[in-house]
Motif scaffolding. Sequence first.
Motif: not given
Lengths: 377, 377, 377, 377
Positions: A2-9, A184-198
């Motif tokens: 769906s369009e609301r999904q997002n991708v981290l590259i 989906g996936y939870s991404i640890q970035l230094g002191n933040e966390t991102l939630l992405v679908d793919r």
Amino acid sequence: MSERQNVLIIGGGIIGHSISYYLNKSGVSAMVIDKQESGRKATRAAAGMLGVHSENAQANVFYKFCERSRELYQSLSQELFRLTSINIGLSRTGMIEVALCEEEKNKLRDKKAFFPELEWLEGEKLSEKIPSLNGSGAVGLHMEKDGHVEPTHVCEAFKRAALHFGGKLIEDHSVWGIEKNEQGYSIQLGNETLLVDRVVVAAGAESGPWFEATGLVDPMVPTKGEYISIKPKKNIWDETLFFRDFYIVPKPDGRCVIGATTKPYDRGHFPTAGGLSELLNHVFSVFPTLQSEPLQDCGAGIRPGTKDGFPIIGEHPTMAGLYFATGHYRNGVLLAPATGELMKDLILDKKVDSSITGLLSPNRLVRKGEHSYEHSN
Amino acid sequence: MSERQNVLIIGGGIIGHSISYYLNKSGVSAMVIDKQESGRKATRAAAGMLGVHSENAQANVFYKFCERSRELYQSLSQELFRLTSINIGLSRTGMIEVALCEEEKNKLRDKKAFFPELEWLEGEKLSEKIPSLNGSGAVGLHMEKDGHVEPTHVCEAFKRAALHFGGKLIEDHSVWGIEKNEQGYSIQLGNETLLVDRVVVAAGAESGPWFEATGLVDPMVPTKGEYISIKPKKNIWDETLFFRDFYIVPKPDGRCVIGATTKPYDRGHFPTAGGLSELLNHVFSVFPTLQSEPLQDCGAGIRPGTKDGFPIIGEHPTMAGLYFATGHYRNGVLLAPATGELMKDLILDKKVDSSITGLLSPNRLVRKGEHSYEHSN
Amino acid sequence: MSERQNVLIIGGGIIGHSISYYLNKSGVSAMVIDKQESGRKATRAAAGMLGVHSENAQANVFYKFCERSRELYQSLSQELFRLTSINIGLSRTGMIEVALCEEEKNKLRDKKAFFPELEWLEGEKLSEKIPSLNGSGAVGLHMEKDGHVEPTHVCEAFKRAALHFGGKLIEDHSVWGIEKNEQGYSIQLGNETLLVDRVVVAAGAESGPWFEATGLVDPMVPTKGEYISIKPKKNIWDETLFFRDFYIVPKPDGRCVIGATTKPYDRGHFPTAGGLSELLNHVFSVFPTLQSEPLQDCGAGIRPGTKDGFPIIGEHPTMAGLYFATGHYRNGVLLAPATGELMKDLILDKKVDSSITGLLSPNRLVRKGEHSYEHSN
Amino acid sequence: MSERQNVLIIGGGIIGHSISYYLNKSGVSAMVIDKQESGRKATRAAAGMLGVHSENAQANVFYKFCERSRELYQSLSQELFRLTSINIGLSRTGMIEVALCEEEKNKLRDKKAFFPELEWLEGEKLSEKIPSLNGSGAVGLHMEKDGHVEPTHVCEAFKRAALHFGGKLIEDHSVWGIEKNEQGYSIQLGNETLLVDRVVVAAGAESGPWFEATGLVDPMVPTKGEYISIKPKKNIWDETLFFRDFYIVPKPDGRCVIGATTKPYDRGHFPTAGGLSELLNHVFSVFPTLQSEPLQDCGAGIRPGTKDGFPIIGEHPTMAGLYFATGHYRNGVLLAPATGELMKDLILDKKVDSSITGLLSPNRLVRKGEHSYEHSN
């Protein structure tokens, strides 16, 4: 998807930004993350050859993927200029692969048999094209549709065009870990966390640990390549020349880029004195007149080689939503458009050519003895 | 010369600024003029060796002039730092001249005979000093008082110290002509004219036309030299090494400067691919392990060589008040202090050592057949 | 700790290499690992001030640690030169802190009260020292023992001296994970695993995740600083000048480094147009004559700031054998020697000054409410 | 002029090489001489704008000369690529001249009256084109046919295309004097003498002494210009923008070149800290968001300005066979093709437009009182 999904590259080289461009253009929100500045690693060190024929001995599946990618550059050149005012430096002045000894000549004859449309050059025909060539008896194969682009311009243009379509970019941040959860996936970035679908791993020569960390065999063979460039005082030939031990790419600013050494498992960031000397000795044996030309610069890059020689493009065999797009060795610039297009199709569940996805799938990296995937290779 | 007199020095290299420093310090108002930025030509390309013994085979008059100059650096180092806060990088870690073949060894034995105070190194003694040397049977001569400086720092320090003492500097201006008149010289500078009492030509490799224009034989042999530098990952030796075909100077930032090719009458501003390749091939034949070290930079400079191999320092044979201080070939950095001191003494009519002024005088450039100077050579 | 033990130091900046130098010199085998080339991050961007007094308002424990470190440079300068032929550029030309407005003057008066040995400068005394200063009524405090070094030279010299004593170095490799086991730590490096007895995290601004990953509060505040350098045509003053909004460090090659902006949580690798403009506007308000001087270069670095303003030096509260040596903010160059010495003493279980180890200990990072560690602060 | 005749062009900038290209292509043997490397002075510092309308307020004779030159680039772009494989980076993305205050707006309205085909932009129309512009009430004039080229690429391409047609090039040699004799001119080059039929002075900002030396008034006003470039993270606009105090040219690699200061009679080779600060302050007042963008590089060039604001193109009033092609101020890149074409026509005695040759002729430089030319001004 769906369009609301997002991708981290993960990885802001030419591959990562191409994927981001194709995804964002198709309405999928994609974000690129790079641990430093975009386009500074293998992308910056690449000469930018679009060597469809120099990189392939036969017109097989992989050849067609390369050819498709070269053709995509044709329309991309205009579209990227329109969107970003960046000129990617597409030049279709052709390439000539030259054979000097019998063994090389035999290989070149075989290639000619597979690609009859290529022009065979010998004797006067060859010396007219390359007057300064010091090698009586040399033969050549002229690939007139091949050419080159400016890798850093392509990467910058993909990056900006992706931003134009709503893409995002985070530079100077490392990914410290990814974790699969229900959504989906939870991404640890230094002191933040991102939630992405793919997630797409497009980290070039530094992709290895992502295979290990997700249970696969690490296929990467980081392979250092060194290059030099000289700036001849006058124009000598127009085509890119391809020899067994080196190549020469004439660039649109008058430089000739000469590459490249091949040092598997060497991750060194610097060009060595010995590597450059070796390259120069090769070049001068064929073009002695280049000895008097000015040396302009030199550099090194780490190519993302793989053990079986093919890129890894596709979804992880067991972790849905995790993709790889890496291992392009010295074809990252050539294959960036087709890789971006293919990843976009995979993520959007479009129909794709199963012969190429089969060839490049990460399924071949499942550990032996882990039976469920044993015959999926 | 009265204090109200002033001197124009043509050329802002290390020689010109040294002369300006010594003159201004002695109360003579001197001005340096350079057509571009100071210290960018031969000075910038120099490695900075203070090779009193590597440059001389015998303890003759010229040797003593070199030795005097090296000794002047000792006190200059402190004085220039005090006046300018610039550290000239004086390093007295010694030099080793190495002989590999019989012919070179014989020459080195002769040199040892002339300079018995130098230490003879062979066998273990030599390999202890230079462990990575690939040459069994090599011998060396250790010149422990020799060393090196940073040429651009020396030049900048002379420049600023001269300004400190009231000196003047005009950069980015060419001298278009000089004319002798009753009081001194009239100098055409673009759209201005300067009137000065005396003129010193210190224009390095570009001094030639000033000889021609003043009726002398042009003695200059502009000679291109190319160099590269590498930055070994660890320290290998401390001394500057001097071989027949190249030298290696370890610099205070960890680089090793390797020089230099010798191309008479080549005025090209750029390092050639062939020149650098030649240097690297020489180096690797003796130090194969350096092949894996990073290449840092490369460059070229035009040395102010002369036909008889000696600098031209002194007053014009017929044009009073016109001086030359040029032709230092590869000894410009070594000889800058002694040249500055000598020019100051000549201009102030101090007593000078006639053996050295006789050797270096421009009198030897009087055209044959112009009888009055024929036997003054 | 027995001699067979070994230590892995994560991070090849000036801190990491100093620790390696002190450990290897004491017989402990230490290895530095860096993900790229050593000394290229904050170390390279640093101006190299040894600002014991500019960084401290009172003669407290931290001040003494700074002073100890500055004094160590005195002997290090000679020892490192002897071991590596690298000149670290130690210059003790003094610093002057200048106050322009009443608020700043009051602070400076307080500082003078705490450090009565410093010289108070005003009126003619000040304008003699800094003739070009545009600020009537300005006052200054002269710290004549402070000075500066060349940070990249110091880092390279520590690196090579550590190698001299048997140290090891791996560049161009990332650490992908560490795991505690019975004997020590297992370190994942791409496709290899290292086993070591102890680990020191000296990763500068990128240390944050190592705190998080080991259960501590992440104290890091990566803080971008931008600088420019100009090269005045003549010498203006000898001392390093310290203003509220900028500082100027005269370097031994004639440049003046002007720093630095302060941008907390900005990890960008590049200097911004706005940051440099802001710096220049500050400088010109005080030194209008610098407007006509040539701009030489500019850059940016990410300082490893911390939330409480102090470095983190010491052993992890619960994971024995894991140490931190990071968070030096803008004092990394100044504190490198004392940090290396202290870490060596901690690892060798030598007696150390508990007032400084208490102040800098990672114990202050234990998470509140995680009771078991609450009283270990 | 017969084909055996030959021409020496003094100065290897974009003007000199354009003339050499047009002459050699027409069968006249032309040689360029440069005292250093070609294309390194004003050519290298130029932003490459083809600002036919920004440089002219009315559609007069000079405007038409500019327009002609811009149109020549259209075909040159292809021809030069065919001959040299160099892409001159021709971009016709248009220019917008923006007026902020009433005075500027009135001038812009006048220009619109003279050039009715240009599009007037205000309100939303303008902010659509330049969204980040911080200036309510600003108006703009859209010159959609104008654009830019890469000056160093154009120069290199002219140079190589001239060599292709048999041209010659001598770099790193100064001309020390020229002398008229019966057959033509004798040129002194260090220790050689060249005999040529005609001489063209195309020495840019250093042309002045050639006027003086041949009895004319020196018209040159060497005028330093400084620039900076930034590389915005995303694309902001496509057009070149032209303000009273600065311009911004978006380049094909993603950089934006911002120029330029104007410092008459300043020949300094370096960008000053104050000049760059001034430019940045101007830019930020209109585009505050650019403050956070990375600064890429900066530089300075000396424009060959003239006292009456027009180039000097044509034959010397009394010395037949001596020509000038200089004084292009900031229009050297724009006017290079038309200047080359015009010089070729003059030398070949072709019919030329006397309105433009009258305007630009060196006849206006005859010294007053030297009656024979008095009324030819």
